[in-house]
Every structure is written in C-alpha cells, then in structure tokens.
Design an enzyme around this catalytic site. Structure first.
Site, PDB file in Angstrom:
ATOM      1  CB  CYS A 116      34.479  33.849  69.208  1.00 51.41           C
ATOM      2  SG  CYS A 116      36.328  33.722  68.953  1.00 51.41           S
ATOM      3  CG  HIS A 256      33.535  36.999  66.459  1.00 55.88           C
ATOM      4  ND1 HIS A 256      34.036  37.806  67.428  1.00 55.88           N
ATOM      5  CD2 HIS A 256      34.160  36.093  66.017  1.00 55.88           C
ATOM      6  CE1 HIS A 256      35.215  37.113  67.568  1.00 55.88           C
ATOM      7  NE2 HIS A 256      35.176  36.105  66.870  1.00 55.88           N
ATOM      8  CG  ASN A 286      39.063  37.293  67.075  1.00 54.77           C
ATOM      9  OD1 ASN A 286      38.154  37.664  68.142  1.00 54.77           O
ATOM     10  ND2 ASN A 286      38.912  36.042  66.674  1.00 54.77           N
TER      11      ASN A 286
END
Ligand code: UT7
Length: 333
Positions: A116, A256, A286
């Site tokens: 990520c 994030h 996500n």
C-alpha cells in the site's frame, strides 16, 4: 540555474461504475453494515467487472484524462511508473501495457510494488528522475484491482478493499512549490501478517494452492492495525518536525485509506482538524495504491498554490512513509 524540484502539475482519477455496498456484502458473508462502518468507516467500494479487464484498463482511463487536462501529447511523456500490487500479469509490467493502450511511445516504463505504500515510494522515485533535469514529463499511476485477489468468502478481508486508479503528472520547477521531503521505512519481518501466499516463486500456482485459497489476500487484521496506527502517525509527525511545520501550517493531510480509525489517529497526532484531512474511504474502501492520488483528484479544486500537504501511507511488508510537498497550482485544471 537553481536546484530543480519535481512538482505535481495535474491529477486524474478513475473508478469503475459497479458499486458493492455493505448491504450487498451482508448477503454474501456473515457481516453487518454496522460492523463494517464502525470498524473501518467504509460504506461502499467500486468493483471492476468484465472478462479480460484488469488494472491497466483503469490506469489507462486515469492516464488518458491526465494527458487531456494537462494538454500533454502521449509522445511527450518521458517516463511512466505504475504503483500496483495487482499487475495485469506477473510480467511484463502493467506500466508497459498502459503506455501501449494510451499511445505513450517515447517513455520507458516500469512497475513498483511496496504494497500500500507503493504510490508514495513511486512518487519519490519519479521525483529523482525529474530533479536530474533529464526527464520533463513523468507520470506516476496508483492503480489496483483488489477484487482480483480478494476472497469473497472471507469476511475479515472482503469488506475492506475496492478497485480504482489515479495518476499524477510530475514536472520540473525552480520555484518553491513541489516535493520537498520524505521519510520511508520498511520492516520485512511484518510480511507474516499481510501477504499473498501463492503465485510467487516460493509457491507457484498449483491445484493445491487454488483449492487452499492461497491466491487471495491473507491478513491478520489486529497486528497490522497496531503497526499501522503507530507508524503512520509517527512518520507524519516526523515529517512535520523535520520541516518545522506547525499544525496550523499544514493545509492538508492525505492519508492512505485503509481504516478510518488509523486516519483519525494520524490526524490527532498531527493535531489537525478533521476538515484538513482528505477522507473518501466511505465510498471507495481501500484501493491500495489508488487511495492517495484518488484523494488528490477529488480535492483538486480545493487545493491552492503553496498549500502545505503531507502524504502518509502504511502497507504490507511492512512499508510506511510520509512526504511533504507544496502544491503547485490553484484549483481544478
Ligand atoms: O492497507 C494495508 C494495511 N492494512 C491495514 O491497515 C488494515 C489494518 N487492520 C484493520 O483495519 C482492522 O484490523 C480490520 C478492519 C481488518 C479488523 O478490525 P478489528 O477491529 O481489528 O477486528 P478484529 O480482526 O479484531 O475482529 C474482531 C471480531 C472478530 O470476532 P471475535 O473473534 O471477536 O468473535 C472477528 O471474527 O470481529 C469479527 N469480524 C467480523 N464481524 C463482522 C471480522 N470481520 C468481520 C466482519 N463482520 N466483516
């Protein structure tokens, strides 16, 4: 000539139109809208459907829009980097496929993967090419088709992820705007808590790996949460201290989007009001490498030249980091 900086000069995002809501998931696994909302902040996510459609299709849409709004011809692009954990194929790089799909012919291109955190790692990698003075137009894509590696029978992971893509243009500047600082970290010992067990060289695909559902995301939520919440807040604070940034001087935190609770903890550590934090996890979940550039895309019209922006990410690996940049233009392009 002063020292060159790399500045973001445009951003464009794209998500597929199909939406998977918490109510849809209630019919698929033993979960509730209330559980998902209170534990993660997510209400719905977009899913790329259609046979033969992959990450490059979403990324190509984002890049086409980016070229158009920045008045860039495909042949002017010097370098294209695609941040993804869900490449179209193991090889060649999805970046190459995107280049081909949008007519980028004079650039070299490659993928990066740091889970990520890849988008922020890729942004700094790209910035170094730009700062060298040899690369004038560099595109960084964050794109993931997470639905291709999500096990829709596993309630602990299937509620979290979504699909999407977004891309930024980086160009050289001698002015004070642009990418100013970064701090990145990796702790490989964390890999045991979040990974994809099969399909790599250690455990190539076999009938057994498919039967055992080992081509899907494996995540131990709690240890990942514990590391993420501490490390993302730590690195965001470190970026502020290193750059003598007071809370009131930070215009935006772009975190994030893995879990609303992690985002809130980071904002709290930075002593930032909620209205300075870009949050769209409720609509996209996500999307791994698309989260940060999708936020920039959605907030683009509110951004002003000179805004102090902190990007912060945490991901599998473990990998984490933060970037400090000054935004380079006013409003929407
Ligand atoms: O972007 C990459 C980095 N990833 C992250 O940053 C993710 C970090 N982790 C998280 O965001 C959270 O750990 C999760 C959202 C994944 C899970 O939330 P949690 O508060 O840590 O829940 P948990 O895993 O501790 O599970 C609590 C309970 C368990 O039941 P028992 O054992 O207490 O009876 C789970 O089985 O919730 C259960 N559970 C669910 N219940 C309803 C797990 N998933 C679900 C679900 N619906 N979807």
């Amino acid at each position: 000539m002063g020292k060159l900086k790399a500045a973001i000069t445009g951003v464009h995002g794209w998500v597929p139109e199909d939406v998977l809501t918490n109510q849809d998931l209630e019919k698929m696994v033993d979960t509730t809208d209330e559980w998902i909302l209170t534990r993660t902040g997510i209400r719905e996510r977009h899913i790329l459907k259609g046979e033969g459609k992959g990450t490059s299709d979403m990324a190509a849409e984002a890049v086409k829009g980016l070229l158009e709004k920045t008045n860039t011809k495909p042949e002017e692009v010097d370098l294209l980097i695609c941040a993804t954990v869900t490449p179209d194929m193991q090889f060649p790089a999805t970046a190459n496929v995107v280049s081909d799909k949008v007519g980028i012919k004079n650039a070299f291109s490659f993928d990066m993967n740091a889970a990520c955190s890849t988008f922020i790692y890729a942004l700094i990698t790209a910035s170094k090419y730009v700062e060298s003075g040899e690369y004038k137009k560099v595109i960084v894509i964050g794109a993931d088709k997470m639905s291709s590696i999500v096990d829709y029978t596993d309630r602990a992971t299937c509620v979290i992820f979504g699909d999407g893509a977004s891309a930024v243009m980086l160009e050289p500047t001698e002015s004070e705007e642009g990418i100013i600082d970064h701090r990145f970290y990796t702790d490989g010992a964390g890999r045991i808590h979040l990974h994809q067990k099969a399909g790599g060289s250690v455990k190539p695909a076999s009938h057994d790996t498919v039967n055992d559902r080992e081509h899907f995301i494996y995540q131990e939520g709690q240890p990942v949460f514990k590391f993420a919440v501490t490390n993302m807040a730590d690195v965001a604070e470190e970026i502020m201290v290193r750059n003598n940034l007071k809370s009131e001087e930070v215009n935006w935190l772009v975190p994030h989007q893995a879990n609303l609770r992690i985002i809130e903890a980071t904002a709290k550590r930075m002593k930032l009001d909620k209205n300075k934090v870009m949050i769209n996890i409720q609509r996209y979940g996500n999307t791994t490498n698309a989260t940060i550039p999708l936020c920039l895309y959605e907030w683009e019209d509110q951004l002003k030249k000179g805004d102090n922006i902190v990007l912060a990410a945490f991901g599998g690996g473990f990998t984490w980091g933060g970037i400090y940049l000054k935004w380079a233009y006013d409003g929407k392009k």
